[in-house]
Design a protein around this motif. Structure first.
Motif, mmCIF file in Angstrom:
data_model
loop_
_atom_site.group_PDB
_atom_site.id
_atom_site.type_symbol
_atom_site.label_atom_id
_atom_site.label_comp_id
_atom_site.label_asym_id
_atom_site.label_seq_id
_atom_site.Cartn_x
_atom_site.Cartn_y
_atom_site.Cartn_z
ATOM 1 N N UNK A 27 -30.789 2.880 -53.240
ATOM 2 C CA UNK A 27 -30.876 3.461 -51.900
ATOM 3 C C UNK A 27 -30.733 2.369 -50.853
ATOM 4 N N UNK A 28 -31.372 1.233 -51.108
ATOM 5 C CA UNK A 28 -31.258 0.089 -50.199
ATOM 6 C C UNK A 28 -29.801 -0.372 -50.107
ATOM 7 N N UNK A 29 -29.138 -0.439 -51.250
ATOM 8 C CA UNK A 29 -27.791 -0.990 -51.292
ATOM 9 C C UNK A 29 -26.803 -0.094 -50.557
ATOM 10 N N UNK A 30 -26.837 1.224 -50.851
ATOM 11 C CA UNK A 30 -25.856 2.120 -50.242
ATOM 12 C C UNK A 30 -26.136 2.356 -48.768
ATOM 13 N N UNK A 31 -27.426 2.278 -48.410
ATOM 14 C CA UNK A 31 -27.777 2.304 -46.993
ATOM 15 C C UNK A 31 -27.338 3.591 -46.304
ATOM 16 N N UNK A 32 -27.464 4.726 -46.987
ATOM 17 C CA UNK A 32 -27.198 6.012 -46.325
ATOM 18 C C UNK A 32 -28.444 6.422 -45.561
#
Lengths: 181, 472, 407
Positions: C283-288
């Motif tokens: 979730x942190x990485x994709x940052x949606x």
């Protein structure tokens, strides 16, 4: 060094061996080593061996891997050459976890295997004396070092009464060299 | 004092074996000349391998343009095969590491061959991303070495670089784990060898193992820690492979269940491959008494378990795509099921979700034919799964003008066939020249798990008594 | 080595000591009083309902894990845990009681249309048109009748499983020696129970936990909640076993069994961390924005708990249980098991509170009182069930294996 002489008690069953080894040691006889075709749980305690500390070495290697990975990525991405990857902070710790984990495991494993090989003197091409060829097949071999002062008859009967199926003598002339018997 | 195993358990070694029998049964095939069947199989594998080498040479010379991948579907056949092979490798580590943790003794019959399979499968997997680099001779650019470009370091934040570390670590650790386990068995072969070359060859490979008590003690300690390390490692590898997809913002790729679901799928396909290989190996090398129906049954149970986990994950994904209310996500899944690649989606569902459920029947679970058939079905299904994830998610881009289709060229297919050649060449060499079953480990559990007339009598007594008591 | 089972008494029984009984009632009384006092002081029904939901769900799931543990051992033909089988059996008997509490509570929330707990209960009241539209799209799943059907299905089948295993086990005791009927029935039942369990453990956490943050979604959520309960449930078993062993009972359960349970605590703590990290990192990485909002709120307003969660459920168990000697040391195990249970209680707290009480959270009388009450309840129920049957399932076909279990 030169020549060495051993008395070999050949055992055929691990449960007999596990009771025989302490019986031999109780008589004050020093066992040189026991050679077995497969691991026998409890043999190390029966022989009075120290516990292996290999896993502690593994822990140290692992921690080293963790520090190297985290330290290096931190240094490369925050000091040496900053690059903006997708707007993430320079020090993006969640993204460092996978590589850190892999390096921890790699260093712990490789370090432990190397330590194991070193401690047991195992390396490609090394040849060692084999007391009895059956020790890698179906027999467990209790080796006791003897010299000209040893009462071989008495020792033989002790080995037999402790459960040895047969007792042989083995002379190794060139002890300093590793070589297949 | 030995562990007392219940006679109710199915024995793991049939035929009232002595230690000597174990040694002879497993190592005899190593000393003989290979059979005709082996030569035929080996010849075919090498031919496939050479064809693969030809295809690889061809596309390295002419470039990646010889593949069917295009601007929209930049990852297709190669990454599908990469993930497929990596997944297959996972069963070996699972058997030797995780089943050790759960005290499943039946692992001793199959762990050695499964670990070998792991190593060969990882090798097959590794060639795909390396060759996808195009200019393979620049491949070392991915390593963080002090270079003249700054030094400019590789992108540590990229999942593709994590893959480099994960796959190479996985390969190295599996190799070390496998080989340290193999050393005592090679020593057993060394001491039985009659021909000079065999004595020299196995003598060198045995590293001078004698079977000393202290060495065994260290060996056990090492194996336990390596098993402990391999357990999270095997989880991490397919997790990191799943990160390649899940860290993106591509619909159908970005979903948090990917890591555990990829791991379950990997184990699922890996066990299917172990079954395929084991059924052939036990027949060809006449090892039916060591790889028993009870082993096959146990592995089929794992296939059903992991297949069900994968099924739950598919449904979770499908449900959440709808539940999320995200338009693109919903479309991606609609397109998988009803779009132009519907056949791969339903093929995947049929092979991976429906087919392992047949193993609820004990009859099918212990049937050689059905096990073999379904193990192939599962591997086809798992290939479809990766194809579905990769190609169907990519081929409908956000921009409809970029929509595209993928079909493999003969180079794609040849490359894939070549990895089969590599895999079977290595496996056949291993099966011929090394013990396919862990000799020392079988001896270690022989007393508790081997079948004896006394054990059979005890089982009969228990069952008779139960029948009498329960009938009353 | 394997000689420590000479003194095993196969007919050993446990008697609920009056002192422990008093402690159990004391905890229940004190906990209930503190809870009620907290309710009156705070005058915040949202907070009270959220606290009740958190504790009800958490303690119900960790007692249910005992049944899962039994089922999985039947399914996998596990022999070595037979000697301690009566402990998960007894613990799980608390589950149906807590299930009644959970059912009443959720029925109250649902029928009272408490959209402060489940926002989707009253969609027209949502001011933001986009959010309204989003939640309207979910009404196919998040609607009152279907929700009630589901909760009834989960709780009845789970409770039925809990009682059925106990029934088989007691029948096995009563049956003549050598009978296999109950063993075979337990195995067959496990197939059915585990399939149902595997599906519903995910869907139930979507219903009761994920739908609190109704706009947010994560495919892994169900498995994450399950593993959180799993590791706490095993720690709970560990606590009961340690108590019995320290009282001189349960000679059949040796250091080896305890070591194995300790390994499970260690391995499942790693598994939990793995799932936590995978969910967080992706979730942190994709940052949606629609996904990051979940962790953003927790990180900004629940920072202490965010870190405490990792400290108690990852750092402490991993580093302490890494050593083999600590998996055989009673004091260390009791300490770690407690840390794990409290840690996952905190985990459930931070799952529920941000979506209900919002950013203004407190740990007060009711947050502390209610878990104390449930601990008392579990102690009372577990030990009074243990008293009812011998401590060793003496007719279990794999008992001998378990009695001779060593590494």
């Amino acid at each position: 060094m030169g020549s060495k002489k051993f008395l070999l008690g050949i055992f055929g069953d691990e449960d007999v061996l596990l009771e025989g080894v302490p019986a031999i040691r109780e008589k004050g006889i020093k066992i040189y080593d026991v050679f077995t075709p497969f691991p026998i749980h409890g043999l190390d305690t029966a022989m009075g061996l120290r516990e292996s500390k290999l896993h502690i070495a593994g822990f140290i290697y692992g921690i080293t891997g963790t520090s190297i990975a985290l330290g290096f990525m931190t240094w490369a991405n925050t000091f040496d050459w900053r690059v903006n990857f997708g707007g993430k902070p320079f020090w993006s710790w969640p993204a460092y976890i996978p590589i850190t984990f892999e390096l921890t495991v790699l260093m712990a494993s490789a370090g432990m295997v190397a330590t194991f090989m070193y401690l047991c003197r195992l390396a490609p091409g090394v040849q060692k004396h084999i007391m009895d060829l059956r020790q890698t097949d179906d027999k467990m071999v209790v080796a006791i070092e003897i010299d000209e002062h040893t009462d071989v008859n008495n020792l033989t009967s002790i080995l037999k009464s402790s459960g040895a199926e047969e007792v042989n003598t083995k002379v190794i002339d060139d002890w300093y060299r590793y070589k297949i018997a | 004092m030995s562990f007392k195993e219940s006679a109710l358990r199915e024995p793991l070694v049939e035929g009232n074996k002595s230690y000597k029998d174990v040694t002879n049964d497993i190592t005899n095939s190593i000393f003989g000349t290979p059979t005709k069947g082996w030569f035929v199989a080996f010849g075919l594998s090498v031919a496939l391998l050479l064809y693969g080498v030809f295809c690889v040479t061809y596309f390295v010379y002419y470039g990646i343009g010889t593949w069917g991948s295009n601007k929209t579907i930049g990852w297709a056949w190669d990454i599908t095969n990469f993930v497929w092979w990596i997944g297959i490798g996972h069963a070996g580590t699972l058997i030797s590491a995780i089943l050790l943790l759960f005290r499943q003794k039946w692992r001793t019959g199959v762990n050695r061959a499964a670990e070998a399979m792991t190593i060969f499968a990882v090798m097959c997997a590794g060639v795909f991303p390396v060759l996808h680099m195009g200019r393979v001779w620049m491949g070392f650019f991915i390593l963080p070495y002090p270079n003249t470009r700054g030094p400019l370091w590789p992108n540590f934040v990229s999942p593709l670089l994590w893959d480099v570390f994960a796959i190479s670590t996985y390969f190295s650790v599996s190799l070390m784990f496998w080989y340290t386990g193999l050393i005592p068995d090679i020593a057993t072969i060394r001491d039985r060898a009659k021909k000079i070359w065999q004595q020299k060859f196995y003598g060198a490979l045995s590293f001078g193992w004698t079977g000393s008590a202290k060495h065994w003690q260290r060996h056990e300690s090492l194996s336990l820690v390596l098993a402990g390390l391999s357990t999270p490692l095997v989880l991490s590898v397919h997790t990191i492979v799943s990160f390649d997809f899940a860290t993106s913002v591509i619909p159908g790729w970005h979903t948090t269940i990917f890591p555990p679901y990829f791991v379950a799928g990997a184990v699922f396909s890996g066990f299917a491959m172990v079954q395929t290989l084991m059924l052939m190996t036990r027949k060809l090398l006449r090892l039916e008494e060591y790889i028993t129906l009870s082993h096959i049954d146990s592995m089929n149970r794992i296939i059903t378990l992991t297949g069900s986990i994968v099924g739950c994950a598919y449904l979770t994904e499908l449900f959440t795509a709808w539940y999320s209310g995200a338009l693109y996500e919903q479309y991606a899944f609609m397109n998988r099921a009803l779009g132009p690649y519907w056949w791969s989606y339903w093929g995947m569902m049929l092979c991976n979700v429906v087919s392992p459920q047949l193993f609820w029947s004990k009859k099918l679970r212990t049937s050689i034919f059905w096990t073999f058939f379904l193990s192939i079905v599962v591997n086809i299904g798992m290939w479809f799964e990766r194809f579905v994830i990769i190609v169907t998610s990519l081929h409908r881009d956000y921009l409809p003008s970029s929509w595209n289709m993928f079909s493999p060229t003969w180079v794609d297919i040849g490359f894939y066939l070549g990895t089969f050649g590599l895999f079977f060449t290595l496996y056949l060499l291993f099966a011929k020249y090394f013990p396919v079953i862990a000799v020392a480990e079988i001896k270690h559990v022989l007393k508790t798990t081997g079948n004896t007339p006394a054990r059979e009598a005890e089982l009969k007594a228990i069952m008779d008594k139960a029948a009498a008591v329960d009938a009353a | 080595m394997g000689h420590h089972n000479t003194e095993v008494d196969l007919n050993e029984r446990f008697e609920f000591p009056a002192k422990l009984k008093n402690i159990a009632f004391g905890l229940m009384g004190v906990g209930l009083l503190a809870f009620l006092a907290g309710v009156f002081i705070s005058h915040d029904s949202t907070r009270t309902l959220a606290v009740m939901l958190q504790n009800g769900l958490f303690f119900m799931l960790i007692t249910l894990i005992s049944t899962f543990f039994i089922a999985i051992h039947y399914m996998a033909n596990g022999g070595y845990m037979v000697a301690l089988k009566r402990i998960p059996e007894a613990i799980s008997q608390t589950m149906p009681i807590i299930a009644l509490f959970v059912f009443g509570l959720i029925a109250y929330i649902i029928l009272g249309k408490r959209n402060d707990i489940f926002i989707w209960l009253n969609i027209p009241a949502i001011k933001n048109a986009e959010a309204r539209e989003l939640l309207e799209g979910k009404t196919g799943y998040l609607n009152v009748p279907f929700f009630i059907v589901r909760i009834i299905a989960y709780l009845t089948v789970w409770s039925f499983g809990v009682m059925q295993y106990r029934k088989f086990s007691l029948q096995e005791d009563a049956a003549p020696a050598g009978s296999m009927k109950n063993h075979i029935n337990s195995r067959l039942f496990s197939g059915f129970f585990l399939v149902f369990f595997a599906v519903t453990i995910s869907t139930s956490s979507w219903d009761w936990l994920m739908s609190i943050d109704a706009k947010w979604y994560s495919t892994m959520y169900g498995w994450y909640c399950f593993v959180s309960a799993l590791v706490s449930g095993i720690s709970l078993m560990m606590l009961v076993i340690q108590y019995l062993r320290n009282q001189g009972h349960l000679k059949a359960v040796t250091d080896e069994h305890v070591h194995d349970l300790g390994k499970f605590m260690f391995a499942f703590s790693i598994l939990w961390t793995y799932l936590w990290f995978s969910q967080y990192m992706l979730i942190w990485y994709s940052n949606n924005p629609e996904e990051t909002v979940y962790f953003r709120q927790r990180y900004d307003h629940y920072k202490v708990l965010f870190y405490l969660n990792l400290l108690m459920n990852f750092v402490t168990p991993i580093f302490v249980l890494m050593k083999n000697t600590s998996k055989r040391n009673s004091r260390v195990l009791v300490f770690i098991a407690s840390v794990i249970i409290i840690g996952h209680w905190v985990d459930y707290y931070q799952m529920i509170m941000p979506g209900t009480v919002g950013n203004n959270w407190h740990i007060g009388m009711q947050e502390i009182g209610l878990p104390i009450f449930f601990v008392g309840l579990i102690i009372w129920r577990t030990f009074s069930q243990l008293e009812k049957a011998p401590l060793i399932p003496k007719n279990h076909p794999y008992l001998q294996e378990s009695l001779h279990h060593h590494v």
